[in-house]
Design a protein around this motif. Structure first.
Motif, short mmCIF file in Angstrom:
data_model
loop_
_atom_site.label_atom_id
_atom_site.label_comp_id
_atom_site.label_asym_id
_atom_site.label_seq_id
_atom_site.Cartn_x
_atom_site.Cartn_y
_atom_site.Cartn_z
N LYS A 2 -33.24 -77.46 105.51
CA LYS A 2 -33.14 -76.05 105.12
C LYS A 2 -31.66 -75.67 105.06
O LYS A 2 -30.94 -75.78 106.06
N ILE A 17 -27.03 -75.66 94.15
CA ILE A 17 -28.40 -75.99 94.56
C ILE A 17 -28.95 -77.14 93.73
O ILE A 17 -29.55 -78.08 94.27
N SER A 21 -29.86 -80.72 95.38
CA SER A 21 -31.26 -81.14 95.23
C SER A 21 -31.39 -82.51 94.59
O SER A 21 -32.33 -83.25 94.89
N THR A 25 -33.52 -85.03 98.70
CA THR A 25 -34.86 -84.57 98.36
C THR A 25 -35.44 -83.73 99.49
O THR A 25 -35.08 -83.87 100.65
N GLY A 26 -36.36 -82.84 99.11
CA GLY A 26 -37.08 -82.04 100.07
C GLY A 26 -36.28 -80.88 100.66
O GLY A 26 -36.66 -80.36 101.71
N CYS A 27 -35.21 -80.49 100.02
CA CYS A 27 -34.40 -79.38 100.53
C CYS A 27 -35.06 -78.05 100.22
O CYS A 27 -35.66 -77.86 99.16
N GLU A 28 -34.93 -77.13 101.16
CA GLU A 28 -35.35 -75.74 100.95
C GLU A 28 -34.07 -74.92 101.03
O GLU A 28 -33.27 -75.07 101.96
N PHE A 29 -33.88 -74.04 100.04
CA PHE A 29 -32.65 -73.26 99.97
C PHE A 29 -32.92 -71.78 100.19
O PHE A 29 -33.92 -71.25 99.71
N ILE A 30 -32.02 -71.16 100.92
CA ILE A 30 -32.01 -69.70 101.08
C ILE A 30 -30.70 -69.25 100.47
O ILE A 30 -29.65 -69.88 100.71
N TYR A 31 -30.74 -68.18 99.68
CA TYR A 31 -29.54 -67.73 98.98
C TYR A 31 -29.13 -66.34 99.47
O TYR A 31 -29.96 -65.45 99.63
N LYS A 45 -34.32 -67.89 111.79
CA LYS A 45 -34.55 -69.09 110.99
C LYS A 45 -33.85 -70.28 111.63
O LYS A 45 -32.79 -70.15 112.23
#
Length: 124
Positions: A2, A17, A21, A25-31, A45
């Protein structure tokens, strides 16, 4: 993994991003668009990494970094810059003091950013 991306230019954030990516792999992004939003985004979080710009409106990235560390956050933080004089000097000092885990210039080199991310995640 994350990752919080703090960048006032949405196109730069999207490009970052996309690039991250493609290598992780498998990244979750918060902007977040600025440091103040970045601080809010960290509340409640569990993050693996923060990548922040320096020069942003409302609150710059270095102010956010100092506040995060002051609150006891140990999240690895990478800082990016297009070169902004005094703030860039402060960024170098934070890097040397180990307060941030790395820094890179915009435009970035893919190999530099991916190596910094790997190093930051390993330091966690």
């Amino acid at each position: 993994m994350k990752i919080l991306i703090v960048e006032d230019d949405a196109l730069v954030a999207k490009a970052l991003i996309r690039m991250v990516s493609s290598f992780f792999t498998g990244c979750e992004f918060i902007y977040a668009e600025n440091g103040a939003e970045g601080l809010i985004a960290t509340k409640g979080k569990v993050l693996d990494l923060v990548i922040t710009d320096i020069n942003m409106p409302v609150m710059n990235g270095l102010e956010m970094v100092k506040l995060l560390r002051g609150q006891g956050h140990t999240i690895p933080i990478l800082v990016m810059t297009a070169g902004v004089g005094l703030l860039q000097q402060e960024m170098l000092e934070l890097n040397q003091a180990g307060i941030i885990q790395g820094m890179f210039d915009k435009p970035w080199k893919i190999s530099t950013v991916t190596a910094l991310i790997e190093k930051a995640i390993m330091s966690k």
